[in-house]
Scaffold this motif. Structure first.
Motif, PDB file in Angstrom:
ATOM      1  N   LEU A  67      56.701  74.081  50.625  1.00  0.00           N
ATOM      2  CA  LEU A  67      57.799  75.013  50.374  1.00  0.00           C
ATOM      3  C   LEU A  67      57.361  76.388  49.874  1.00  0.00           C
ATOM      4  O   LEU A  67      57.998  77.396  50.204  1.00  0.00           O
ATOM      5  N   GLU A  68      56.297  76.474  49.104  1.00  0.00           N
ATOM      6  CA  GLU A  68      55.898  77.769  48.537  1.00  0.00           C
ATOM      7  C   GLU A  68      55.528  78.810  49.598  1.00  0.00           C
ATOM      8  O   GLU A  68      55.952  79.970  49.495  1.00  0.00           O
ATOM      9  N   PRO A  69      54.752  78.469  50.634  1.00  0.00           N
ATOM     10  CA  PRO A  69      54.485  79.476  51.677  1.00  0.00           C
ATOM     11  C   PRO A  69      55.757  79.915  52.414  1.00  0.00           C
ATOM     12  O   PRO A  69      55.879  81.075  52.804  1.00  0.00           O
ATOM     13  N   VAL A  70      56.701  79.000  52.573  1.00  0.00           N
ATOM     14  CA  VAL A  70      57.969  79.357  53.212  1.00  0.00           C
ATOM     15  C   VAL A  70      58.751  80.302  52.314  1.00  0.00           C
ATOM     16  O   VAL A  70      59.314  81.295  52.775  1.00  0.00           O
ATOM     17  N   ARG A  71      58.772  80.003  51.021  1.00  0.00           N
ATOM     18  CA  ARG A  71      59.444  80.873  50.055  1.00  0.00           C
ATOM     19  C   ARG A  71      58.858  82.291  50.137  1.00  0.00           C
ATOM     20  O   ARG A  71      59.599  83.277  50.179  1.00  0.00           O
ATOM     21  N   ALA A  72      57.538  82.391  50.185  1.00  0.00           N
ATOM     22  CA  ALA A  72      56.870  83.698  50.253  1.00  0.00           C
ATOM     23  C   ALA A  72      57.194  84.421  51.561  1.00  0.00           C
ATOM     24  O   ALA A  72      57.457  85.630  51.557  1.00  0.00           O
ATOM     25  N   ALA A  73      57.178  83.704  52.670  1.00  0.00           N
ATOM     26  CA  ALA A  73      57.458  84.318  53.973  1.00  0.00           C
ATOM     27  C   ALA A  73      58.891  84.843  54.044  1.00  0.00           C
ATOM     28  O   ALA A  73      59.134  85.950  54.540  1.00  0.00           O
ATOM     29  N   LEU A  74      59.830  84.071  53.538  1.00  0.00           N
ATOM     30  CA  LEU A  74      61.221  84.520  53.554  1.00  0.00           C
ATOM     31  C   LEU A  74      61.421  85.715  52.621  1.00  0.00           C
ATOM     32  O   LEU A  74      62.118  86.669  52.974  1.00  0.00           O
ATOM     33  N   ALA A  75      60.816  85.665  51.451  1.00  0.00           N
ATOM     34  CA  ALA A  75      60.943  86.769  50.495  1.00  0.00           C
ATOM     35  C   ALA A  75      60.377  88.063  51.078  1.00  0.00           C
ATOM     36  O   ALA A  75      60.940  89.143  50.855  1.00  0.00           O
ATOM     37  N   LEU A  76      59.302  87.959  51.832  1.00  0.00           N
ATOM     38  CA  LEU A  76      58.690  89.114  52.468  1.00  0.00           C
ATOM     39  C   LEU A  76      59.679  89.828  53.391  1.00  0.00           C
ATOM     40  O   LEU A  76      59.626  91.040  53.566  1.00  0.00           O
ATOM     41  N   HIS A  77      60.599  89.067  53.955  1.00  0.00           N
ATOM     42  CA  HIS A  77      61.593  89.621  54.876  1.00  0.00           C
ATOM     43  C   HIS A  77      62.964  89.783  54.217  1.00  0.00           C
ATOM     44  O   HIS A  77      63.959  90.024  54.909  1.00  0.00           O
ATOM     45  N   GLY A  78      63.014  89.605  52.912  1.00  0.00           N
ATOM     46  CA  GLY A  78      64.263  89.812  52.189  1.00  0.00           C
ATOM     47  C   GLY A  78      65.300  88.733  52.418  1.00  0.00           C
ATOM     48  O   GLY A  78      66.498  88.970  52.246  1.00  0.00           O
ATOM     49  N   ILE A  79      64.873  87.543  52.791  1.00  0.00           N
ATOM     50  CA  ILE A  79      65.798  86.444  53.043  1.00  0.00           C
ATOM     51  C   ILE A  79      65.820  85.531  51.819  1.00  0.00           C
ATOM     52  O   ILE A  79      64.795  84.997  51.410  1.00  0.00           O
ATOM     53  N   GLU A  80      67.002  85.365  51.243  1.00  0.00           N
ATOM     54  CA  GLU A  80      67.170  84.478  50.104  1.00  0.00           C
ATOM     55  C   GLU A  80      67.528  83.085  50.614  1.00  0.00           C
ATOM     56  O   GLU A  80      68.258  82.944  51.597  1.00  0.00           O
ATOM     57  N   ALA A  81      67.008  82.081  49.923  1.00  0.00           N
ATOM     58  CA  ALA A  81      67.280  80.699  50.334  1.00  0.00           C
ATOM     59  C   ALA A  81      67.213  79.787  49.123  1.00  0.00           C
ATOM     60  O   ALA A  81      66.521  80.068  48.152  1.00  0.00           O
ATOM     61  N   ALA A  82      67.931  78.682  49.229  1.00  0.00           N
ATOM     62  CA  ALA A  82      67.797  77.584  48.273  1.00  0.00           C
ATOM     63  C   ALA A  82      66.709  76.671  48.826  1.00  0.00           C
ATOM     64  O   ALA A  82      66.437  76.666  50.038  1.00  0.00           O
ATOM     65  N   PHE A  83      66.076  75.892  47.956  1.00  0.00           N
ATOM     66  CA  PHE A  83      64.994  75.005  48.372  1.00  0.00           C
ATOM     67  C   PHE A  83      65.256  73.597  47.854  1.00  0.00           C
ATOM     68  O   PHE A  83      65.694  73.435  46.711  1.00  0.00           O
ATOM     69  N   ALA A  84      64.971  72.605  48.710  1.00  0.00           N
ATOM     70  CA  ALA A  84      65.174  71.207  48.322  1.00  0.00           C
ATOM     71  C   ALA A  84      64.164  70.331  49.030  1.00  0.00           C
ATOM     72  O   ALA A  84      63.646  70.683  50.094  1.00  0.00           O
ATOM     73  N   HIS A  85      63.902  69.179  48.428  1.00  0.00           N
ATOM     74  CA  HIS A  85      63.085  68.166  49.101  1.00  0.00           C
ATOM     75  C   HIS A  85      63.578  66.782  48.702  1.00  0.00           C
ATOM     76  O   HIS A  85      64.181  66.601  47.653  1.00  0.00           O
ATOM     77  N   LYS A  86      63.356  65.857  49.589  1.00  0.00           N
ATOM     78  CA  LYS A  86      63.707  64.450  49.376  1.00  0.00           C
ATOM     79  C   LYS A  86      62.533  63.604  49.819  1.00  0.00           C
ATOM     80  O   LYS A  86      61.703  64.022  50.618  1.00  0.00           O
ATOM     81  N   VAL A  87      62.500  62.383  49.324  1.00  0.00           N
ATOM     82  CA  VAL A  87      61.471  61.427  49.714  1.00  0.00           C
ATOM     83  C   VAL A  87      62.080  60.478  50.732  1.00  0.00           C
ATOM     84  O   VAL A  87      63.153  59.925  50.514  1.00  0.00           O
ATOM     85  N   GLY A  88      61.394  60.309  51.862  1.00  0.00           N
ATOM     86  CA  GLY A  88      61.866  59.398  52.901  1.00  0.00           C
ATOM     87  C   GLY A  88      61.346  59.814  54.256  1.00  0.00           C
ATOM     88  O   GLY A  88      60.555  60.748  54.382  1.00  0.00           O
ATOM     89  N   HIS A  89      61.818  59.117  55.279  1.00  0.00           N
ATOM     90  CA  HIS A  89      61.415  59.450  56.644  1.00  0.00           C
ATOM     91  C   HIS A  89      62.021  60.802  57.005  1.00  0.00           C
ATOM     92  O   HIS A  89      63.238  61.007  56.850  1.00  0.00           O
ATOM     93  N   PRO A  90      61.221  61.744  57.478  1.00  0.00           N
ATOM     94  CA  PRO A  90      61.725  63.100  57.723  1.00  0.00           C
ATOM     95  C   PRO A  90      62.983  63.181  58.595  1.00  0.00           C
ATOM     96  O   PRO A  90      63.929  63.878  58.227  1.00  0.00           O
ATOM     97  N   ALA A  91      63.021  62.490  59.709  1.00  0.00           N
ATOM     98  CA  ALA A  91      64.184  62.602  60.594  1.00  0.00           C
ATOM     99  C   ALA A  91      65.454  62.117  59.899  1.00  0.00           C
ATOM    100  O   ALA A  91      66.506  62.772  59.972  1.00  0.00           O
ATOM    101  N   ASP A  92      65.378  60.992  59.236  1.00  0.00           N
ATOM    102  CA  ASP A  92      66.546  60.466  58.527  1.00  0.00           C
ATOM    103  C   ASP A  92      66.979  61.399  57.406  1.00  0.00           C
ATOM    104  O   ASP A  92      68.168  61.661  57.233  1.00  0.00           O
ATOM    105  N   GLU A  93      66.021  61.882  56.642  1.00  0.00           N
ATOM    106  CA  GLU A  93      66.351  62.745  55.507  1.00  0.00           C
ATOM    107  C   GLU A  93      66.929  64.077  55.966  1.00  0.00           C
ATOM    108  O   GLU A  93      67.865  64.591  55.351  1.00  0.00           O
ATOM    109  N   ILE A  94      66.392  64.649  57.029  1.00  0.00           N
ATOM    110  CA  ILE A  94      66.925  65.914  57.556  1.00  0.00           C
ATOM    111  C   ILE A  94      68.364  65.719  58.017  1.00  0.00           C
ATOM    112  O   ILE A  94      69.255  66.487  57.649  1.00  0.00           O
ATOM    113  N   ALA A  95      68.601  64.693  58.817  1.00  0.00           N
ATOM    114  CA  ALA A  95      69.951  64.436  59.329  1.00  0.00           C
ATOM    115  C   ALA A  95      70.925  64.156  58.185  1.00  0.00           C
ATOM    116  O   ALA A  95      72.038  64.699  58.165  1.00  0.00           O
ATOM    117  N   ASN A  96      70.535  63.323  57.241  1.00  0.00           N
ATOM    118  CA  ASN A  96      71.410  63.000  56.108  1.00  0.00           C
ATOM    119  C   ASN A  96      71.719  64.237  55.269  1.00  0.00           C
ATOM    120  O   ASN A  96      72.861  64.472  54.883  1.00  0.00           O
TER     121      ASN A  96
END
Length: 140
Positions: A67-96
């Motif tokens: 997440l940190e490199p993504v945070r830096a890349a978005l900030a470089l372009h002035g894009i604000e975002a919230a950040f989250a992570h979950k533990v589990g299988h990526p496809a299931d967690e993304i969809a949920n």
């Protein structure tokens, strides 16, 4: 529009971010972005051996590395975002996460395997497409 950016730290995430920042209609249109990463769970026996504190620290560290490199890349372009992570299988967690969060769109990178490779190996992107009721934009 409420947009979920599903990231895994790969070159495909970088391509997706390049696409997003190169198209001003995405980055400057007042969209609400959330960046999301799913961390694969530690096998049960390893988690039992390591203990809950160490496992929790591992999950946080793994998410931070992505997440940190993504945070830096978005900030470089002035894009604000919230950040989250979950533990589990990526496809299931993304969809949920996309469905529970009532997102309007999921944007994620995709390797772009052929149909035969996806049939044999599967892919997170293909599983998200199959499982998610929210529209998904795949960037190759």
């Amino acid at each position: 529009m409420k947009i979920l950016l599903a990231v895994d730290g790969s070159e495909y995430t970088a391509r997706m971010l390049d696409y997003l920042t190169a198209h001003k209609e995405w980055s400057n249109a007042g969209h609400a972005f959330t960046v999301f990463n799913a961390v694969l769970p530690v096998p049960h026996r390893a988690a039992a051996f390591a203990g809950p504190d160490l496992v929790h620290t591992y999950y946080d560290d793994e998410a931070r590395v992505v997440l940190e490199p993504v945070r830096a890349a978005l900030a470089l372009h002035g894009i604000e975002a919230a950040f989250a992570h979950k533990v589990g299988h990526p496809a299931d967690e993304i969809a949920n996460f996309a469905e529970r969060g009532k997102f309007d769109l999921v944007i994620m990178g995709s390797r772009g395997h052929g149909a035969l490779t996806n049939l044999v190996l599967g892919s997170v992107a293909m599983k998200v497409l199959a499982r998610c009721t929210v529209p998904v934009l795949l960037v190759r």
